[in-house]
Scaffold this active site. Structure first.
Site, PDB file in Angstrom:
ATOM      1  N   LYS A  83      -9.554   2.449  -2.477  1.00  0.00           N
ATOM      2  CA  LYS A  83      -9.799   1.927  -1.130  1.00  0.00           C
ATOM      3  C   LYS A  83     -11.208   2.308  -0.695  1.00  0.00           C
ATOM      4  O   LYS A  83     -11.550   3.477  -0.624  1.00  0.00           O
ATOM      5  CB  LYS A  83      -8.748   2.511  -0.176  1.00  0.00           C
ATOM      6  CG  LYS A  83      -8.772   1.963   1.235  1.00  0.00           C
ATOM      7  CD  LYS A  83      -7.577   2.527   2.004  1.00  0.00           C
ATOM      8  CE  LYS A  83      -7.481   1.986   3.420  1.00  0.00           C
ATOM      9  NZ  LYS A  83      -6.251   2.489   4.096  1.00  0.00           N
TER      10      LYS A  83
ATOM     11  N   CYS B 218      -6.138  -2.600   2.066  1.00  0.00           N
ATOM     12  CA  CYS B 218      -5.913  -2.416   3.497  1.00  0.00           C
ATOM     13  C   CYS B 218      -7.149  -2.668   4.361  1.00  0.00           C
ATOM     14  O   CYS B 218      -7.550  -3.798   4.560  1.00  0.00           O
ATOM     15  CB  CYS B 218      -5.334  -1.028   3.763  1.00  0.00           C
ATOM     16  SG  CYS B 218      -4.550  -0.883   5.395  1.00  0.00           S
TER      17      CYS B 218
ATOM     18  N   GLU C 200       0.829  -1.204   0.000  1.00  0.00           N
ATOM     19  CA  GLU C 200       0.000   0.000   0.000  1.00  0.00           C
ATOM     20  C   GLU C 200       0.868   1.261   0.000  1.00  0.00           C
ATOM     21  O   GLU C 200       1.820   1.375   0.758  1.00  0.00           O
ATOM     22  CB  GLU C 200      -0.913   0.005   1.235  1.00  0.00           C
ATOM     23  CG  GLU C 200      -1.873   1.192   1.266  1.00  0.00           C
ATOM     24  CD  GLU C 200      -2.705   1.233   2.538  1.00  0.00           C
ATOM     25  OE1 GLU C 200      -3.702   1.970   2.558  1.00  0.00           O
ATOM     26  OE2 GLU C 200      -2.354   0.538   3.507  1.00  0.00           O
TER      27      GLU C 200
END
Length: 308
Positions: free
Chosen positions: A195, A232, A118
């Protein structure tokens, strides 16, 4: 001072007799993976450039009427190369040079798809509450220097690249997103996935930098299979994994950044549970240590007979 904990596996290997340890591995992880035989040139190059190289194989039963579709995945963790006080462009260029060395080794190992960690081009500063200079690492997902760099690598080595970056969306009022750019083995940009869940836990309030993404649960058809990217914090949400799988993903990547106190008990098992529940492969990549410990390239060889 107590000895630093390397890993749970290290402790088990140290204190449990070998015969009993095999049963422990079976209970914890199921069937033991086979180590890949890696080319000598790759092993030598990794050693020369100072990063760790590991490879494992997921076996599947052979079928009688279909040829096997074996795919090699490269999961790459990197540390920052220059002090965070260095000019932003110099920091990014230094990381690019380092990643080029690691991807070259991945290509020696016949890797088909690589995924970086990430926000791989920058220090992970999203818990500082400081916008500058960290937001200056943001760049265009379509035309930024990192995407152009990855396009060259992808085309050179015939590798699909998943490149998670901090995106500056100039078409949307300079909005920032936490984005993974997917680049085909021909060097074309296939698209991007943002995300879609962000933490708001104490200092980990990432809305200081970006909000939840608006790209939904995209799946990308590549030359080596259908892939998705669950960035994530999205790993905490079972339905998030489900939606990527429902949309056809065969491999779901989870590039993330998490620390021991918050997630050590969760991070190692969430992706494995998602793979079991959704009948697909999952590849989780955490950032290394405190950003500046070491570099790691892990290779996975997958056979799709087990999920098709």
């Amino acid at each position: 001072m107590a000895e630093q904990l390397v890993s749970v596996e290290h402790v088990l290997e140290k204190y449990i007799p070998a015969e009993e340890l095999q049963e422990v591995w079976s209970v914890l992880y199921g069937r033991k993976l086979r180590c890949l035989e890696l080319p000598g040139c790759a092993v030598d190059s990794a050693s020369q450039h100072g990063f760790e190289l590991k490879g494992y194989m997921f076996d599947a039963a052979s079928e009688q009427l279909r040829k096997p579709r074996a795919i090699r995945i490269g999961l790459i963790q990197n540390k920052i190369q220059l002090p965070t006080t260095s000019p932003v462009a110099e920091q990014v260029n230094a990381i690019h040079r380092r990643i080029a060395e690691i991807v070259e080794v991945a290509a020696m190992c016949d890797v088909n798809i690589v995924c970086f960690q990430e926000a791989w081009t920058m220090p992970f500063a999203f818990c500082t509450r400081e916008r500058l200079p960290w937001t200056e690492f943001a760049e265009s997902a379509e035309n930024g220097v990192t995407t152009k760099f990855c396009q060259e690598l992808a085309k050179k080595y015939n590798i699909v690249i998943v490149s998670p970056i901090l995106e500056r969306d100039e078409s949307h009022g300079e909005t920032l997103w936490n984005t993974a750019v997917i680049i085909s083995n021909t060097g074309a940009v296939l698209g991007k996935s943002r995300k879609n869940h962000i933490p708001r836990i104490g200092d980990f309030n990432e809305s200081t930098y970006y909000m939840e993404g608006n790209t939904g649960h995209k799946v990308f058809q590549t030359a080596y299979g259908k892939i998705a990217v669950n960035i994530c914090y999205g790993r905490h949400h079972p339905l998030n994994w489900l939606m990527y799988s429902m949309n056809g993903a065969e491999i779901i990547f989870n590039p993330s950044a998490t620390v021991g106190e918050l997630s050590e008990s969760l991070w190692p098992i969430e992706a494995r549970n998602a793979a079991i529940a959704n009948h697909c492969f999952t590849c989780a990549i955490n950032r290394v240590g405190t950003v500046s410990i070491k570099h790691v390239l892990v290779l996975l060889s997958l056979s799709f007979h087990s999920i098709m």
